[in-house]
Design a protein around this motif. Structure first.
Motif, mmCIF file in Angstrom:
data_model
loop_
_atom_site.group_PDB
_atom_site.id
_atom_site.type_symbol
_atom_site.label_atom_id
_atom_site.label_comp_id
_atom_site.label_asym_id
_atom_site.label_seq_id
_atom_site.Cartn_x
_atom_site.Cartn_y
_atom_site.Cartn_z
ATOM 1 N N ARG A 167 55.454 2.210 4.477
ATOM 2 C CA ARG A 167 55.627 0.855 5.017
ATOM 3 C C ARG A 167 55.519 0.779 6.527
ATOM 4 O O ARG A 167 55.311 -0.296 7.083
ATOM 5 N N GLY A 168 55.681 1.923 7.194
ATOM 6 C CA GLY A 168 55.726 1.891 8.643
ATOM 7 C C GLY A 168 57.100 1.464 9.129
ATOM 8 O O GLY A 168 57.925 0.963 8.364
ATOM 9 N N ALA A 169 57.349 1.651 10.427
ATOM 10 C CA ALA A 169 58.628 1.270 11.015
ATOM 11 C C ALA A 169 58.619 -0.210 11.386
ATOM 12 O O ALA A 169 57.559 -0.792 11.635
ATOM 13 N N PRO A 170 59.796 -0.853 11.437
ATOM 14 C CA PRO A 170 59.861 -2.275 11.811
ATOM 15 C C PRO A 170 59.361 -2.514 13.230
ATOM 16 O O PRO A 170 59.536 -1.677 14.125
ATOM 17 N N GLY A 171 58.753 -3.678 13.449
ATOM 18 C CA GLY A 171 58.315 -4.090 14.774
ATOM 19 C C GLY A 171 57.363 -3.102 15.407
ATOM 20 O O GLY A 171 56.453 -2.569 14.750
ATOM 21 N N ASP A 172 57.586 -2.822 16.678
ATOM 22 C CA ASP A 172 56.740 -1.884 17.434
ATOM 23 C C ASP A 172 57.336 -0.484 17.484
ATOM 24 O O ASP A 172 56.854 0.368 18.248
ATOM 25 N N LEU A 173 58.367 -0.242 16.716
ATOM 26 C CA LEU A 173 58.996 1.072 16.740
ATOM 27 C C LEU A 173 58.097 2.120 16.086
ATOM 28 O O LEU A 173 57.413 1.849 15.092
ATOM 29 N N THR A 174 58.120 3.321 16.628
ATOM 30 C CA THR A 174 57.486 4.451 15.952
ATOM 31 C C THR A 174 58.491 4.985 14.930
ATOM 32 O O THR A 174 59.703 4.715 15.024
ATOM 33 N N PRO A 175 58.026 5.764 13.952
ATOM 34 C CA PRO A 175 58.984 6.349 12.998
ATOM 35 C C PRO A 175 60.095 7.140 13.679
ATOM 36 O O PRO A 175 61.262 7.038 13.286
ATOM 37 N N ASP A 176 59.758 7.917 14.713
ATOM 38 C CA ASP A 176 60.780 8.710 15.412
ATOM 39 C C ASP A 176 61.790 7.813 16.120
ATOM 40 O O ASP A 176 62.999 8.094 16.129
ATOM 41 N N GLN A 177 61.315 6.705 16.704
ATOM 42 C CA GLN A 177 62.223 5.772 17.370
ATOM 43 C C GLN A 177 63.145 5.098 16.360
ATOM 44 O O GLN A 177 64.339 4.905 16.620
ATOM 45 N N PHE A 178 62.587 4.724 15.213
ATOM 46 C CA PHE A 178 63.408 4.109 14.165
ATOM 47 C C PHE A 178 64.515 5.068 13.728
ATOM 48 O O PHE A 178 65.688 4.677 13.621
ATOM 49 N N LEU A 179 64.155 6.318 13.482
ATOM 50 C CA LEU A 179 65.144 7.295 13.033
ATOM 51 C C LEU A 179 66.203 7.532 14.108
ATOM 52 O O LEU A 179 67.401 7.681 13.800
ATOM 53 N N ALA A 180 65.789 7.567 15.383
ATOM 54 C CA ALA A 180 66.747 7.732 16.480
ATOM 55 C C ALA A 180 67.698 6.547 16.556
ATOM 56 O O ALA A 180 68.903 6.703 16.807
ATOM 57 N N LEU A 181 67.187 5.337 16.332
ATOM 58 C CA LEU A 181 68.013 4.126 16.377
ATOM 59 C C LEU A 181 69.038 4.131 15.240
ATOM 60 O O LEU A 181 70.218 3.828 15.448
ATOM 61 N N VAL A 182 68.586 4.495 14.049
ATOM 62 C CA VAL A 182 69.497 4.528 12.902
ATOM 63 C C VAL A 182 70.576 5.592 13.108
ATOM 64 O O VAL A 182 71.763 5.364 12.815
ATOM 65 N N GLU A 183 70.176 6.742 13.628
ATOM 66 C CA GLU A 183 71.150 7.805 13.876
ATOM 67 C C GLU A 183 72.192 7.355 14.906
ATOM 68 O O GLU A 183 73.401 7.599 14.730
ATOM 69 N N ALA A 184 71.747 6.683 15.965
ATOM 70 C CA ALA A 184 72.682 6.189 16.981
ATOM 71 C C ALA A 184 73.620 5.138 16.392
ATOM 72 O O ALA A 184 74.815 5.095 16.723
ATOM 73 N N TYR A 185 73.114 4.298 15.516
ATOM 74 C CA TYR A 185 73.940 3.273 14.843
ATOM 75 C C TYR A 185 75.035 3.932 14.013
ATOM 76 O O TYR A 185 76.218 3.549 14.098
ATOM 77 N N GLU A 186 74.667 4.933 13.216
ATOM 78 C CA GLU A 186 75.651 5.596 12.371
ATOM 79 C C GLU A 186 76.673 6.348 13.223
ATOM 80 O O GLU A 186 77.867 6.393 12.889
ATOM 81 N N GLN A 187 76.224 6.939 14.344
ATOM 82 C CA GLN A 187 77.156 7.636 15.241
ATOM 83 C C GLN A 187 78.168 6.668 15.838
ATOM 84 O O GLN A 187 79.374 6.967 15.895
ATOM 85 N N LEU A 188 77.699 5.508 16.285
ATOM 86 C CA LEU A 188 78.610 4.521 16.868
ATOM 87 C C LEU A 188 79.632 4.050 15.839
ATOM 88 O O LEU A 188 80.814 3.866 16.160
ATOM 89 N N LYS A 189 79.193 3.853 14.626
ATOM 90 C CA LYS A 189 80.124 3.439 13.567
ATOM 91 C C LYS A 189 81.218 4.480 13.371
ATOM 92 O O LYS A 189 82.400 4.162 13.263
ATOM 93 N N ASP A 190 80.802 5.749 13.301
ATOM 94 C CA ASP A 190 81.780 6.821 13.092
ATOM 95 C C ASP A 190 82.754 6.916 14.269
ATOM 96 O O ASP A 190 83.968 7.069 14.070
ATOM 97 N N GLU A 191 82.230 6.816 15.482
ATOM 98 C CA GLU A 191 83.081 6.922 16.666
ATOM 99 C C GLU A 191 84.119 5.804 16.718
ATOM 100 O O GLU A 191 85.254 6.003 17.176
ATOM 101 N N ARG A 192 83.739 4.633 16.247
ATOM 102 C CA ARG A 192 84.631 3.470 16.310
ATOM 103 C C ARG A 192 85.404 3.245 15.009
ATOM 104 O O ARG A 192 86.060 2.231 14.837
ATOM 105 N N ARG A 193 85.295 4.195 14.106
ATOM 106 C CA ARG A 193 85.967 4.114 12.792
ATOM 107 C C ARG A 193 85.664 2.784 12.114
ATOM 108 O O ARG A 193 86.550 2.005 11.777
#
Length: 587
Positions: A167-193
């Motif tokens: 399907r490709g990544a959303p918008g103008d994101l590259t696959p690597d950028q999408f994966l980095a964004l998702v990883e950062a999102y999950e990290q922030l969630k964990d840090e903030r419980r």
């Protein structure tokens, strides 16, 4: 059939037809109810639960009724209360899972459960900053959808690369950028419980799966499960249901494959259609007698779904009450969407002048952006309207103020007639018996306060002012909205589960329904089911319309392929359609 209990003259069974009664009497073992639109499925399952409680077969504290929206859960609770089974829990999957998570988290993990994130957008924006990415709001919404789709489908983070490859990544994101964004999102969630909406299901399932004591407690607490709208279940919800059940099979599922319209959110009718294969000795019941719509409307629905997998053949149960004056559903063509909006508004104005209550009329559309032109057209002819889902009734400032004022007054006022007490408080907020002239903000405010005043008419005899105020607060907490005396504007998705005397489905042009991005058989078939939902919302009057020009699309559009199937005289050529604004019966 397995688990059938009979009592000849039980009043809880007397109001049911033969098929509904089979549902109500099948109290034990696996039960699958294939229920078409308007066939009384909610009546069948609520009477089933109430009969189980009244007969002693069910301990109400050990029954869980599950559905998919807070409104539907509130409706189940209200009906069960009226049938004497108010102690039975009726919840959404998420509400039930969250209650268990909050209960068991301190025991299993220690401390309070993580806070639930209400909206992903802001946290995703912060995750983009952490990943040093510039991402616009539409792309963030698409990223949120990808996260939700992955989680409700029961797949792990390692499934992202495969999906990105197709399907490709959303918008103008590259696959690597999408994966980095998702990883950062999950990290922030964990840090903030924090947990997001989908995590609630996954965390609860994980807790039951990994902790034997939790599984034992949950299965001891709940013995019987009833799942409404089962065609909407996602893999994550199905996994949780199976964990709740364990090795037992006391589950009743109810659904209609023809109303599967949330595939984009992970819903799959395969669980409903495959239920009989997964369980031995199933009680299978088909409800095909439609009590909602006139015979011409039911025939239109049947024609649309003819030959589709899992589709039920509906039969209008009110045909004997119908008259020759029952209008046949009509198809209307217009030059453009403005002409369409004004044409529909003019007909609605005429129907209201003939005595039709505004709240008995709805205009349904594919996407929310279609509502603006319809609101303006209705305003032009002096008809009030409300977009369903725009702002929840109890979230409006004037409604919050009224609820607070009524609760405060109820602490000091007693002994007066209920209407006087309520109307005195509402008058102090600017309400009057007679509505203000014309549409607009003043009229909208009056309609909201008047909806509260009208609740007095539905109050049980002898209800006190204090009880009324408490009931209003309970309604507010459950978002159980009263009916407003205005025309409803709603998307086809948000109309599911509702009904009106008169329904106008607009925008039935190719590219709008089916929507332009629906590619392939499965996607187009979901659009077909959306139209089916719209058609089956109507009780007595149905009008389908389309426009040759829509928005910035200046080229000529064709009528939806679905319209061409409903009316053989327009099949294959837009030029065969009636002149703009001309009505033609579909028959």
């Amino acid at each position: 059939m397995a688990g059938v209990v009979t009592t000849a003259d039980d009043p809880l069974l007397a109001a049911l037809d033969d098929e509904q009664r089979v549902v109500a009497e099948a109290l034990n073992g696996p039960v699958c109810v294939l229920a078409g639109a308007g066939t009384g499925k909610t009546r069948a399952i609520t009477h089933r639960i109430a009969y189980g409680v009244a007969s002693g077969s069910y301990d109400p504290a050990r029954v869980m009724a599950l559905t998919f929206t807070s409104r539907a859960a509130a409706e189940l609770r209200a009906r069960l209360g009226r049938l004497g089974a108010g102690a039975v829990q009726a919840r959404t999957f998420h509400a039930a899972a969250l209650a268990q998570l909050n209960h068991f988290w301190p025991i299993v993990a220690g401390g309070s459960a993580p806070r639930v994130l209400e909206y992903k957008g802001r946290l995703l924006g912060q995750a983009a900053e952490r990943a040093r990415l510039r991402v616009d709001v539409p792309t963030l919404r698409d990223v949120a959808s990808e996260i939700e789709r992955r989680k409700v489908s029961g797949r792990g983070p390692d499934s992202y690369p495969e999906r990105l490859a197709t399907r490709g990544a959303p918008g103008d994101l590259t696959p690597d950028q999408f994966l980095a964004l998702v990883e950062a999102y999950e990290q922030l969630k964990d840090e903030r419980r924090m947990l997001d909406f989908e995590d609630v299901l996954l965390a609860t399932a994980g807790m039951i799966e990994s902790e034997a004591s939790v599984a034992m407690h949950v299965r001891e607490t709940y013995r019987h499960f009833i799942v409404d709208e089962y065609q909407d279940v996602s893999p994550a919800q199905q996994q949780l249901l199976e964990l709740w059940l364990g090795d037992r099979d006391d589950v009743c599922v109810v659904g209609d494959a023809s109303q599967t319209i949330y595939s984009f959110a992970g819903a799959s009718s395969e669980y409903l259609l495959g239920f009989e294969r997964r369980y031995a000795d199933v009680t299978l019941v088909r409800l095909e007698r439609n009590y909602r719509s006139s015979a011409p409307i039911v025939e239109t629905a049947n024609r649309l779904m003819r030959g589709r997998a899992g589709a039920l053949r509906l039969e209008s149960a009110i045909e004997g009450e119908s008259t020759a004056d029952d209008p046949v559903p009509s198809i209307v063509a217009y030059a453009d969407e403005l002409a369409e909006a004004r044409g529909v508004a003019t007909r609605i104005r005429a129907r209201i002048d003939e005595g039709a209550p505004p709240e008995s009329i709805a205009v349904l559309m594919r996407v929310n952006s279609q509502s603006a032109v319809l609101e303006r057209a209705l305003d032009e002819v002096g008809v009030g309207s409300r977009v369903r889902g725009a702002a929840r009734f109890f979230d409006q400032p004037e409604v919050r103020q009224a609820v607070h004022a009524l609760r405060a007054a109820a602490l000091t006022i007693a002994g007066e007639p209920l209407f006087k007490s309520v109307s005195d408080v509402l008058r102090s907020l600017g309400w009057s018996v007679q509505p203000p002239e014309g549409p607009g903000a003043v009229r909208s405010r009056w309609e909201s306060l008047n909806a509260i005043a009208r609740l007095v008419d539905d109050a049980p005899e002898g209800m006190t002012f204090r009880q009324f105020a408490d009931d209003l607060r309970a309604r507010a907490e459950a978002q159980h909205e009263p009916a407003l005396a205005v025309v409803t504007l709603a998307t086809l998705h948000s109309a599911k589960g509702l009904e009106w005397d008169e329904v106008y489905v607009v925008g039935l042009s190719e590219g709008m329904l089916p929507i332009a991005y629906a590619k392939g058989f499965d996607a187009v078939d979901e659009e077909r089911r959306l139209l089916y939902v719209g058609i089956t919302r109507a009780r007595r009057r149905l009008e389908l319309s389309w426009a040759r020009q829509v928005g910035a699309h200046r080229g000529g559009r064709e009528p939806s392929r679905f319209l061409q199937e409903l009316d053989t005289r327009t099949r294959g050529a837009a030029g065969a359609a009636p002149a703009a604004g001309q009505r033609r019966p579909r028959g």
